[in-house]
Design a protein around this motif. Structure first.
Motif, short mmCIF file in Angstrom:
data_model
loop_
_atom_site.label_atom_id
_atom_site.label_comp_id
_atom_site.label_asym_id
_atom_site.label_seq_id
_atom_site.Cartn_x
_atom_site.Cartn_y
_atom_site.Cartn_z
N TYR A 1 44.98 0.98 -6.03
CA TYR A 1 46.01 0.86 -7.07
C TYR A 1 45.89 -0.48 -7.80
N LYS A 2 45.77 -1.55 -7.05
CA LYS A 2 45.67 -2.88 -7.66
C LYS A 2 44.41 -3.00 -8.53
N GLU A 3 43.29 -2.46 -8.02
CA GLU A 3 42.04 -2.53 -8.78
C GLU A 3 42.13 -1.68 -10.06
N LEU A 4 42.74 -0.51 -9.94
CA LEU A 4 42.85 0.35 -11.11
C LEU A 4 43.79 -0.25 -12.15
N LYS A 5 44.87 -0.87 -11.70
CA LYS A 5 45.80 -1.51 -12.63
C LYS A 5 45.08 -2.61 -13.43
N ALA A 6 44.24 -3.37 -12.74
CA ALA A 6 43.49 -4.43 -13.41
C ALA A 6 42.52 -3.84 -14.44
N VAL A 7 41.89 -2.73 -14.09
CA VAL A 7 40.97 -2.05 -15.00
C VAL A 7 41.72 -1.57 -16.24
N ILE A 8 42.87 -0.95 -16.03
CA ILE A 8 43.66 -0.42 -17.14
C ILE A 8 44.18 -1.53 -18.03
N ASP A 9 44.70 -2.58 -17.43
CA ASP A 9 45.24 -3.70 -18.21
C ASP A 9 44.15 -4.38 -19.03
N HIS A 10 42.95 -4.47 -18.46
CA HIS A 10 41.84 -5.14 -19.15
C HIS A 10 41.29 -4.31 -20.31
N ASN A 11 41.19 -3.00 -20.12
CA ASN A 11 40.50 -2.17 -21.11
C ASN A 11 41.39 -1.64 -22.22
N LYS A 12 42.71 -1.65 -22.00
CA LYS A 12 43.63 -1.20 -23.04
C LYS A 12 43.24 0.19 -23.58
N TYR A 13 43.28 1.15 -22.70
CA TYR A 13 42.87 2.51 -23.05
C TYR A 13 43.84 3.15 -24.03
N ASN A 14 43.29 4.00 -24.90
CA ASN A 14 44.13 4.83 -25.76
C ASN A 14 44.69 6.02 -25.00
N LEU A 15 43.87 6.52 -24.06
CA LEU A 15 44.23 7.73 -23.34
C LEU A 15 43.71 7.67 -21.91
N ILE A 16 44.54 8.11 -20.97
CA ILE A 16 44.13 8.26 -19.57
C ILE A 16 44.40 9.70 -19.17
N HIS A 17 43.38 10.35 -18.63
CA HIS A 17 43.55 11.72 -18.13
C HIS A 17 43.23 11.71 -16.64
N CYS A 18 44.23 11.94 -15.81
CA CYS A 18 44.04 11.87 -14.36
C CYS A 18 44.14 13.24 -13.71
N HIS A 19 43.45 13.37 -12.59
CA HIS A 19 43.33 14.63 -11.87
C HIS A 19 43.43 14.37 -10.37
N ALA B 1 50.91 -0.08 -19.25
CA ALA B 1 50.04 0.28 -20.37
C ALA B 1 50.71 1.31 -21.27
N ARG B 2 51.49 2.23 -20.70
CA ARG B 2 52.18 3.23 -21.50
C ARG B 2 53.16 2.58 -22.48
N LYS B 3 53.77 1.49 -22.05
CA LYS B 3 54.72 0.79 -22.92
C LYS B 3 54.01 0.17 -24.13
N LYS B 4 52.70 -0.01 -24.01
CA LYS B 4 51.91 -0.59 -25.09
C LYS B 4 51.11 0.45 -25.87
N GLY B 5 51.38 1.73 -25.59
CA GLY B 5 50.77 2.78 -26.41
C GLY B 5 49.76 3.68 -25.73
N THR B 6 49.40 3.39 -24.48
CA THR B 6 48.46 4.26 -23.77
C THR B 6 49.14 5.58 -23.41
N ALA B 7 48.51 6.69 -23.74
CA ALA B 7 49.03 8.01 -23.39
C ALA B 7 48.43 8.46 -22.07
#
Length: 387
Positions: free
Chosen positions: A67-85, A100-106
């Motif tokens: 979780y911590k590693e993924l949060k760092a990845v998401i915060d760094h890359n500023k994704y437009n879209l995340i699709h999880c499975h 990230a959702r608060k900043k526009g990531t869907a």
């Protein structure tokens, strides 16, 4: 600036098995494609891959680190879209993407079959239902792949959008029927006789998949259809117990344990009937592929099988663990060419709904909300070409 999409799941093989066509589409649209999952598998269409040691068990301590590693990845890359499975991939990704959702990531989550469903153990409802209900609040689009899950989600969950899609899509150019001559040739190439009655099931050997039901059913028809062969593809912790059961029932010569296979597109068309014995399914790809090849299906009763099989039309639905009824249904199909032909044709027809082309269109309509370059707000329509 180049748009970025992140695909997240528990293990990377999930993407190779089900989602490469959609990664390819994002690349064709000029997006940068990232993947986060456990494993070192090389995947096409991927620009960056993050190996996170996500574990299937929600209680595993490694998931906190993931979780911590993924949060760092998401915060760094500023994704437009995340699709999880997958259940844990979906849990960790949605928790990690809250800021990230608060900043526009869907954030899109595909539920490939909720662990809580009709007939599921109470512990599944106690553990997984509250988690999914809470995380729905952090989900822009919740995708379900069967009607039971869709109805439950629309009534009880508060995701922004809830959609129903017909699975992950099957390649009907790859999984397709063969004529009688081709079927005989395929049987011979795999060491079978032209008149062998081949039953097929591909699944991990675990408690849920319940291959013991198939072996017990086969034992009941061994004298009535001695040329029957049960082909079981897959590996898993209960493989040896199934071998022992076949030996105890004196039908080892009628059961072939194929192990992991990457040639199912050749094996399935040569078989005669698809069988399935699991207690729980979301929307099983193996059954859809068998239907596309024209195989009637005999399957245990669960939400995924019921979604695919209309009883007495393209196969039979049998109550869980009723191996006597299961064997009787196999006999019915074997003894009636007219019934076999009818079920084969209906299965092929129904399989088209779940084809890759149709599912691509359905997912495209969902991705349009987040991936379209041009949005005609005045008309409330999204302008984009189908995948």
């Amino acid at each position: 600036m180049t748009k970025k999409v992140l695909f997240c799941a528990t293990v990377d093989f999930h993407f190779k098995a089900f989602h490469l066509p959609y990664m390819e589409w994002f690349k064709e649209q000029g997006w940068e494609v990232h993947v986060a999952a456990s494993g070192n598998m090389e995947l096409p269409y991927v620009d960056k891959k993050y190996n996170l040691l996500i574990q299937r068990s929600p209680f595993h301590t490694a998931n906190m680190k993931a979780y911590k590693e993924l949060k760092a990845v998401i915060d760094h890359n500023k994704y437009n879209l995340i699709h999880c499975h997958t259940p844990m991939g979906g849990v960790i990704a949605r928790l990690a993407a809250r800021q990230a959702r608060k900043k526009g990531t869907a954030v899109i989550y595909t539920a490939h079959g909720f662990h809580f469903c009709k007939g599921a153990p109470f512990v599944n409802w106690l553990l997984y239902y509250p988690i999914e209900k809470i995380l729905a609040r952090y989900t822009d689009c919740l995708i379900t792949i069967n009607q039971e899950d869709y109805q439950l989600a629309t009534k009880r969950f508060k995701a922004k959008h809830i959609e129903h899609v017909h699975g992950v899509g099957i390649d009907t150019d790859k999984f397709k029927p063969v004529n009688e001559k081709e079927k005989i040739q395929l049987k011979k190439s795999f060491g079978y006789q032209p008149n062998d009655f081949l039953l097929f099931y591909a699944a991990e050997f675990n408690k849920n998949k319940n291959q013991q039901l198939l072996i017990k059913s086969l034992a009941l028809i061994k004298d009535k259809i001695p040329q029957t062969k049960l082909l079981l593809a897959g590996k898993g912790p209960l493989l040896e117990k199934c071998r022992e059961l076949a030996a105890d029932l004196e039908i080892s010569h009628m059961v072939d344990f194929l192990g992991y296979r990457n040639d199912l597109h050749q094996i399935v068309p040569m078989c005669d009937v698809a069988v399935a014995s699991s207690f729980r399914e979301g929307l099983p790809v193996n059954i859809m592929e068998a239907m596309a090849c024209g195989l009637p299906v005999v399957a245990s009763s669960n939400r995924g099988h019921i979604e695919l099989i209309q009883d007495s039309e393209n196969g039979y639905i049998v109550p869980a663990n009723e191996y006597q009824t299961f064997s009787f249904r196999l006999l019915e199909i074997y003894r009636s060419k007219e019934l076999y032909s009818k079920m084969s044709m209906e299965g092929k027809r129904r399989a088209q709904i779940f084809s890759l082309n149709e599912v691509k269109k359905e997912l495209n309509n969902i991705y349009l909300r987040y991936a379209a370059e041009e949005i005609n707000e005045s008309k409330g329509k999204y302008n984009c070409t189908y995948i």
